[in-house]
Design an enzyme around this catalytic site. Sequence first.
Site, PDB file in Angstrom:
ATOM      1  N   GLU A 170       0.403   1.241   5.942  1.00  0.00           N
ATOM      2  CA  GLU A 170       0.213   2.680   6.178  1.00  0.00           C
ATOM      3  C   GLU A 170      -1.005   2.979   7.050  1.00  0.00           C
ATOM      4  O   GLU A 170      -1.181   4.105   7.488  1.00  0.00           O
ATOM      5  CB  GLU A 170       0.076   3.420   4.840  1.00  0.00           C
ATOM      6  CG  GLU A 170       1.261   3.269   3.906  1.00  0.00           C
ATOM      7  CD  GLU A 170       2.515   4.001   4.362  1.00  0.00           C
ATOM      8  OE1 GLU A 170       2.497   4.662   5.421  1.00  0.00           O
ATOM      9  OE2 GLU A 170       3.527   3.907   3.652  1.00  0.00           O
ATOM     10  N   ASP A 204       0.811  -1.218   0.000  1.00  0.00           N
ATOM     11  CA  ASP A 204       0.000   0.000   0.000  1.00  0.00           C
ATOM     12  C   ASP A 204       0.841   1.263   0.000  1.00  0.00           C
ATOM     13  O   ASP A 204       2.028   1.244   0.313  1.00  0.00           O
ATOM     14  CB  ASP A 204      -0.949   0.015   1.197  1.00  0.00           C
ATOM     15  CG  ASP A 204      -0.223  -0.018   2.542  1.00  0.00           C
ATOM     16  OD1 ASP A 204       0.752  -0.780   2.674  1.00  0.00           O
ATOM     17  OD2 ASP A 204      -0.639   0.702   3.467  1.00  0.00           O
TER      18      ASP A 204
END
Length: 172
Positions: A131, A68
């Site tokens: 994240e 991500d």
Amino acid sequence: MLDPVALAQQLVRTDTRAGAERPAADLLAPLLREAGFTVTVREHRPGRANLVARTGTGTPLTLTGHLDTVPADASGWSFDPLCGDLHEGRLRGRGSSDMKSGLAAIVAAATEHAARRPGADLQVVLTFGEETGCEGAAGLDDLAPSPVLLVAEPTANRIVLGHKGAHPAPGC
């Protein structure tokens, strides 16, 4: 041999802002399969997938990274954040440093190693949601124990032998 720069460009052009990592896993899985890895892509929620690839039967060296990136509002950029182009010798776009280049390096190194040493004990673990709280890592439940874990995460652009990690984020 895979071209890690070209692969990093493809990854940057793949929109994997938190919540949509599956396309990156789908891009990388066939490359690892072709190199002789047994690959599992497990989608924990729609669009959110971990990739685990394994070769050999002994205790593996593990290479890991996350699929991500943080969100990118194109209005705040002077160029397309998903361009993945080379500008003055540098790859640019969302995730080019954290961590699409690292993913490309991991996959290129793993496939090259597998070609040179078929059956070598190697495990590639690519997770979603780093994240946003490391929920992908928290969902890993069947990894082979590994005495060596190489994380291709940029840490002030230097090699470190350990990292304190995040606390108290579960799964990190």
